[in-house]
Design an enzyme around this catalytic site. Structure first.
Site, PDB file in Angstrom:
ATOM      1  N   VAL A  78       0.865  -0.907   0.127  1.00  0.00           N
ATOM      2  CA  VAL A  78      -0.193   0.238  -0.091  1.00  0.00           C
ATOM      3  C   VAL A  78       0.355   1.321  -0.190  1.00  0.00           C
ATOM      4  O   VAL A  78       1.942   1.389   0.695  1.00  0.00           O
ATOM      5  CB  VAL A  78      -0.793   0.361   1.490  1.00  0.00           C
ATOM      6  CG1 VAL A  78      -1.615   1.421   1.162  1.00  0.00           C
ATOM      7  CG2 VAL A  78      -1.738  -1.028   1.111  1.00  0.00           C
ATOM      8  N   ALA A 123       4.739   3.809   2.849  1.00  0.00           N
ATOM      9  CA  ALA A 123       3.923   2.754   2.388  1.00  0.00           C
ATOM     10  C   ALA A 123       4.391   1.480   3.100  1.00  0.00           C
ATOM     11  O   ALA A 123       4.530   1.686   4.147  1.00  0.00           O
ATOM     12  CB  ALA A 123       4.984   2.749   1.120  1.00  0.00           C
ATOM     13  N   LYS A 124       3.676   0.854   3.036  1.00  0.00           N
ATOM     14  CA  LYS A 124       3.287  -0.935   3.487  1.00  0.00           C
ATOM     15  C   LYS A 124       3.866  -1.993   3.092  1.00  0.00           C
ATOM     16  O   LYS A 124       2.690  -1.873   2.242  1.00  0.00           O
ATOM     17  CB  LYS A 124       2.718  -0.173   4.870  1.00  0.00           C
ATOM     18  CG  LYS A 124       3.143  -1.106   6.410  1.00  0.00           C
ATOM     19  CD  LYS A 124       4.810  -0.524   7.242  1.00  0.00           C
ATOM     20  CE  LYS A 124       4.950  -1.862   8.306  1.00  0.00           C
ATOM     21  NZ  LYS A 124       5.881  -0.852   9.148  1.00  0.00           N
ATOM     22  N   GLY A 125       3.981  -3.022   3.109  1.00  0.00           N
ATOM     23  CA  GLY A 125       3.764  -4.364   2.406  1.00  0.00           C
ATOM     24  C   GLY A 125       3.357  -5.566   3.784  1.00  0.00           C
ATOM     25  O   GLY A 125       3.530  -5.069   4.471  1.00  0.00           O
TER      26      GLY A 125
END
Ligand code: NAD
Length: 435
Positions: A78, A123-125
């Protein structure tokens, strides 16, 4: 973004209605955002823009398991915002990762970077998997395929991943290698939290715990508390908690309790953190069986009569159910999201000073930024230089948040959101809306 890649879909609008619940971390973020937006009298269009993730990538990851069978995993990335710069944020591997959690963590990254004045967006995953039940080979193949599917998302000038829950230096090394193979050049700045031999930074491992220590000392100063003998309880004895406990002890604080998944350990005269670090390292990163302390429960640790409580384990630890029992004067949130919005209200009424996660644990992303800068320069700093610059940036961020909260007569958490949202909104105003 690759629409023609069958393993990757991009979604521009909100995927599903969000459940109104405190356990929903994205909702918890929006609740705080709403209060700050009201204080800022944020324009409605700006509100919608800043609360909405810019891009959500969902990818299917086929992995040949050790049995020879193919198993499918679901992965997310994201990008909440790239207004202030390339987006930045870790990747977590866990069986219970949800898209809402990744969205919340991505937006926290945006606000964190703005607070410490690092020129990154957020962001992050995440990948839904059980890393503890996977072999190193399976983890490597899953990481490489996730990275390959994200080749057009990641990039030193676009989106820079890092470790988070259950991901580590080795996994970052595989991401670096996979991305570099596809880019046909070695691109160390595509990922941070790498091994030092591959362009990682000195001081990165300790950065988040060090930042926790810096803001704790800054808060004590504001409250006119003496550092020597100040009592501290730390929940979580991993990367963040163990370093924070160690550094606060070195500053003269008395860490009377720590905990990990195996339970809590208490000694009213102060724990021997050095011995506990050595014990945990020799015991598979667990304090299980550590004998030189009285056992206490996790709940007991949270409500100990201490000056400082540092939740450094996981989210949702302090909720409206137990906030009333908290006796610490200062809560410093090493973990992401340890306090629910309901608990915020109770703690504010009690006069507890809560140093919010988006400030307290921003030391990690600050040194990730240093790592990215060093990789791009091809010139590496000493640990001393990293620590001095980190201390300076964390102290300034604390002062900025403290002043903002004072100006609006609100909590440090809302002050931090006001500061961050204003920075991003001002940049958005200057950039304007493309199209
Ligand atoms: P870690 O996996 O190294 O350590 C987590 C620790 O918490 C372990 O000691 C574990 O045993 C303990 N723990 C887990 N559940 C617990 C429970 N119910 N009660 C007590 N202890 C429990 O993780 P970490 O890197 O230290 O991260 C901790 C938190 O800090 C997470 O919320 C993470 O998102 C956040 N954070 C980490 C960094 C970083 O640089 N590592 C940066 C920013 C935020």
């Amino acid at each position: 973004m690759q629409f023609n890649d069958p393993h990757q879909k991009a979604i521009y609008s909100e995927p599903a209605p969000i459940k109104r619940s405190h356990e929903n971390p994205f909702e918890a973020m929006v609740e705080r955002f709403d209060i700050a937006a009201k204080i800022l009298e944020l324009d409605e269009g700006f509100y919608e823009y800043l609360v909405t993730p810019a891009r959500i990538h969902i990818t299917a990851i086929p992995v040949v398991m050790d049995t020879g069978k193919i198993k499918m995993f679901e992965g997310y990335r994201v990008i909440h915002s790239d207004i202030l710069g390339p987006s930045k944020g870790g990747i977590r591997y866990a069986p219970d990762v949800t898209l809402d959690e990744v969205k919340a963590l991505a937006s926290w990254m945006t606000w964190k970077c703005a607070i410490v004045s690092v020129p990154f967006g957020g962001a992050k995953g995440g990948v839904i998997c059980d890393p503890k039940g996977m072999s190193a080979g399976e983890l490597e193949r899953m990481t490489r395929r996730y990275t390959a599917n994200m080749t057009d998302v990641f990039g030193p000038d676009k989106d820079i991943p890092a470790p988070d829950m259950n991901t580590n230096e080795q996994i970052m090394a595989w991401i670096l290698d996979t991305y570099s193979m596809q880019a046909k050049r070695t691109a160390p700045a595509v990922v941070t939290g790498k091994p030092i031999s591959l362009g990682g930074s000195e001081g990165r491992r300790e950065a988040t715990g060090r930042g926790v220590m810096t803001v704790t000392l800054a808060a004590m100063e504001r409250l006119n508390m003496r550092v020597a003998g100040t009592t501290v309880a730390v929940q979580g004895f991993g990367n963040v908690g163990s370093v924070a406990a160690d550094l606060l002890t070195q500053q003269g604080c008395k860490v009377v309790a720590v905990s990990d998944v195996s339970g809590g350990y208490y000694n009213e005269n102060g724990l021997n953190i050095h011995a506990m670090l050595a014990y945990s390292a020799a015991n598979g990163n667990s304090l299980e069986g550590y004998a030189d302390a009285s056992p206490i429960s996790n709940q007991e640790l949270l409500s100990l009569d201490v000056d400082v409580l540092a939740p450094c384990a996981k989210e949702d630890q302090i909720t409206s159910a137990n906030a009333d029992s908290i006796r610490a004067k200062i809560i410093v949130e090493g973990a992401n999201g340890p306090t629910s919005p309901g608990a915020d209200k109770i703690l504010a009424e009690k006069g507890t000073l809560v140093i919010p996660d988006i400030l307290a644990n921003a030391g990690g992303v600050t040194v990730s930024y240093f790592e990215w800068v060093q990789d791009r320069q091809g010139y590496f700093w000493t640990k001393d230089r990293v620590e001095r610059r980190l201390d300076r940036m964390m102290s300034k961020a604390f002062d900025d948040v403290y002043d903002k909260a004072g100006k609006h007569d609100t909590t440090l958490r809302i002050g931090a959101y006001v500061l961050a949202i204003k920075k991003v909104a001002d940049a958005l105003k200057l950039r304007g809306i493309y199209g």
